[in-house]
Scaffold this motif. Structure first.
Motif, PDB file in Angstrom:
ATOM      1  N   GLN A 143      83.260  12.328  66.532  1.00 14.65           N
ATOM      2  CA  GLN A 143      82.058  12.784  65.835  1.00 14.65           C
ATOM      3  C   GLN A 143      82.020  12.319  64.384  1.00 14.65           C
ATOM      4  O   GLN A 143      80.957  12.334  63.752  1.00 14.65           O
ATOM      5  N   LEU A 144      83.162  11.910  63.833  1.00 17.64           N
ATOM      6  CA  LEU A 144      83.220  11.482  62.437  1.00 17.64           C
ATOM      7  C   LEU A 144      82.965   9.987  62.259  1.00 17.64           C
ATOM      8  O   LEU A 144      82.794   9.522  61.128  1.00 17.64           O
ATOM      9  N   VAL A 145      82.935   9.249  63.346  1.00 16.84           N
ATOM     10  CA  VAL A 145      82.716   7.803  63.257  1.00 16.84           C
ATOM     11  C   VAL A 145      81.354   7.531  62.630  1.00 16.84           C
ATOM     12  O   VAL A 145      80.338   8.098  63.029  1.00 16.84           O
ATOM     13  N   ASP A 146      81.352   6.664  61.626  1.00 13.26           N
ATOM     14  CA  ASP A 146      80.122   6.387  60.878  1.00 13.26           C
ATOM     15  C   ASP A 146      80.199   4.948  60.386  1.00 13.26           C
ATOM     16  O   ASP A 146      80.895   4.647  59.420  1.00 13.26           O
ATOM     17  N   ASP A 147      79.488   4.064  61.049  1.00  9.53           N
ATOM     18  CA  ASP A 147      79.557   2.652  60.694  1.00  9.53           C
ATOM     19  C   ASP A 147      79.045   2.395  59.281  1.00  9.53           C
ATOM     20  O   ASP A 147      79.594   1.563  58.549  1.00  9.53           O
ATOM     21  N   ARG A 152      85.991   4.868  60.894  1.00  7.18           N
ATOM     22  CA  ARG A 152      86.256   4.614  62.305  1.00  7.18           C
ATOM     23  C   ARG A 152      87.496   5.386  62.731  1.00  7.18           C
ATOM     24  O   ARG A 152      88.240   5.910  61.903  1.00  7.18           O
ATOM     25  N   VAL A 153      87.713   5.444  64.038  1.00 11.43           N
ATOM     26  CA  VAL A 153      88.887   6.109  64.611  1.00 11.43           C
ATOM     27  C   VAL A 153      89.791   5.053  65.229  1.00 11.43           C
ATOM     28  O   VAL A 153      89.318   4.156  65.947  1.00 11.43           O
ATOM     29  N   LEU A 154      91.068   5.144  64.933  1.00 11.73           N
ATOM     30  CA  LEU A 154      92.076   4.365  65.653  1.00 11.73           C
ATOM     31  C   LEU A 154      92.618   5.292  66.741  1.00 11.73           C
ATOM     32  O   LEU A 154      93.399   6.206  66.463  1.00 11.73           O
ATOM     33  N   HIS A 163      96.419   0.954  70.507  1.00 11.44           N
ATOM     34  CA  HIS A 163      95.275   1.775  70.083  1.00 11.44           C
ATOM     35  C   HIS A 163      93.973   0.980  70.108  1.00 11.44           C
ATOM     36  O   HIS A 163      93.961  -0.251  70.036  1.00 11.44           O
ATOM     37  N   GLU A 164      92.882   1.735  70.205  1.00 12.93           N
ATOM     38  CA  GLU A 164      91.553   1.145  70.222  1.00 12.93           C
ATOM     39  C   GLU A 164      90.838   1.482  68.916  1.00 12.93           C
ATOM     40  O   GLU A 164      90.964   2.587  68.397  1.00 12.93           O
ATOM     41  N   ARG A 165      90.065   0.544  68.405  1.00 11.95           N
ATOM     42  CA  ARG A 165      89.292   0.764  67.187  1.00 11.95           C
ATOM     43  C   ARG A 165      87.909   1.282  67.582  1.00 11.95           C
ATOM     44  O   ARG A 165      87.100   0.530  68.135  1.00 11.95           O
ATOM     45  N   VAL A 166      87.672   2.537  67.301  1.00 12.37           N
ATOM     46  CA  VAL A 166      86.449   3.198  67.759  1.00 12.37           C
ATOM     47  C   VAL A 166      85.381   3.130  66.676  1.00 12.37           C
ATOM     48  O   VAL A 166      85.539   3.698  65.589  1.00 12.37           O
ATOM     49  N   THR A 167      84.308   2.427  66.984  1.00  5.90           N
ATOM     50  CA  THR A 167      83.122   2.354  66.139  1.00  5.90           C
ATOM     51  C   THR A 167      81.961   2.985  66.892  1.00  5.90           C
ATOM     52  O   THR A 167      82.113   3.428  68.046  1.00  5.90           O
TER      53      THR A 167
END
Length: 301
Positions: A143-147, A152-154, A163-167
């Motif tokens: 919910q905090l991801v904000d381009d 972003r979330v790792l 790990h995946e880079r979540v955008t």
């Protein structure tokens, strides 16, 4: 870089084979956490690093709103303090050691009484004024991801090394929603790991469809209550039956973003703050190798 520390040390405990220090103290989680930090620092070279801490892993104000919240993970209820979480004894014994080592290195550990690490992360990530990487295995923090704000979330669910880079595009491709909608999505779908029952009969696809059509939880609830809206009778009935849950769950699921965390020094140290203490801890608990790897990573960041 904001670390969901408990998420990391639980993974270290279960992912690193049992290792004991010279005095027989288990140290696999300590070693794993230090190696995780060293790898992330080496790969990303953050200017600031915070080990975000659960001062209260199950805040009473969230339980008051939704009694099922994390209830399955309670080992012992405590009336005047945070409930005791079910944690394996060999891991419980290592947490004070982790804190000692992090303190000796000068790595910022930050928590807030009455709040979870997620809330500390939400506060630090919001309005940070610089790119932010959140390291976690917890989907709630999507919910905090904000381009636009470069947050972003790792995502380390498959391991720190994988790990995946979540955008926002990642969230959209995975769940067919935007990251800002994730908290409402989780509320509707439910999450057994957090004791969130969700709306009976509403799974991921229905939750995504509702959010894409009505925007957010307020829009969905308003449409369910409006007989003239274009919501179908099936979802409408399910949402009405879950009215009490939907009144409180969004507040439980949303991470806090406005805590008073004081003026902590979050800068990444280039060298250990207390080299003698680091050396003593390394020798006492057999941590020489991971300590050396972290020292090297810090010196190159």
């Amino acid at each position: 870089m904001l670390l969901d520390t408990a998420s990391m040390y639980f993974r270290a405990f279960y992912g690193v084979p049992e290792i004991k220090g010279p005095d027989g103290t288990p140290v696999n989680a300590v070693r794993g956490l230090l190696d995780f930090i060293a790898r992330l620092v080496a790969d990303y070279r953050p200017t600031h690093l915070v080990c975000c801490w659960d001062n209260d892993w199950r805040p009473q104000w969230r339980v008051d709103l939704l009694p099922s919240y994390k209830a399955h993970r309670v080992e012992q209820e405590v009336e005047s303090a945070p409930d005791i979480e079910e944690v394996p004894d060999p891991l419980e014994a290592q947490i004070p050691i982790m804190l000692e080592v992090l303190e000796a290195f000068g790595i910022c550990v930050l928590g807030a009484d009455g709040y979870e690490a997620d809330d500390v992360i939400g506060t630090l990530a919001t309005g940070a004024g610089r790119p932010v990487d959140i390291v976690t295995g917890d989907r709630d923090l999507f919910q905090l991801v904000d381009d636009e704000a470069d947050v972003r979330v790792l995502y380390i669910a498959r391991g720190v090394g994988r790990h995946e880079r979540v955008t926002n595009d990642w969230v959209r491709a995975k769940y067919d929603i935007d990251a800002r909608q994730y908290a409402d999505f989780a509320t509707l779908r439910g999450d057994a790991s957090d004791g969130l029952p969700g709306v009976a009969g509403v799974g991921e696809k229905t939750a995504a469809t509702l959010l894409n059509r009505f925007g957010d939880m307020d829009g969905i609830v308003a449409a369910a209550l409006d007989p003239d809206s274009d919501m179908g009778p099936g979802p409408r009935g399910k949402l009405k039956q879950a009215a009490d849950y939907l009144e409180v769950a969004p507040t439980v699921v949303a991470v806090a973003r406005d805590l008073d965390l004081g003026a902590a020094d979050t800068r990444l140290p280039g060298t250990p703050r207390d080299p003698d203490a680091v050396l003593d801890l390394a020798q006492r608990f057999g941590l020489e190798s991971p300590v050396q790897r972290l020292v090297e990573a810090l010196s190159r960041a």
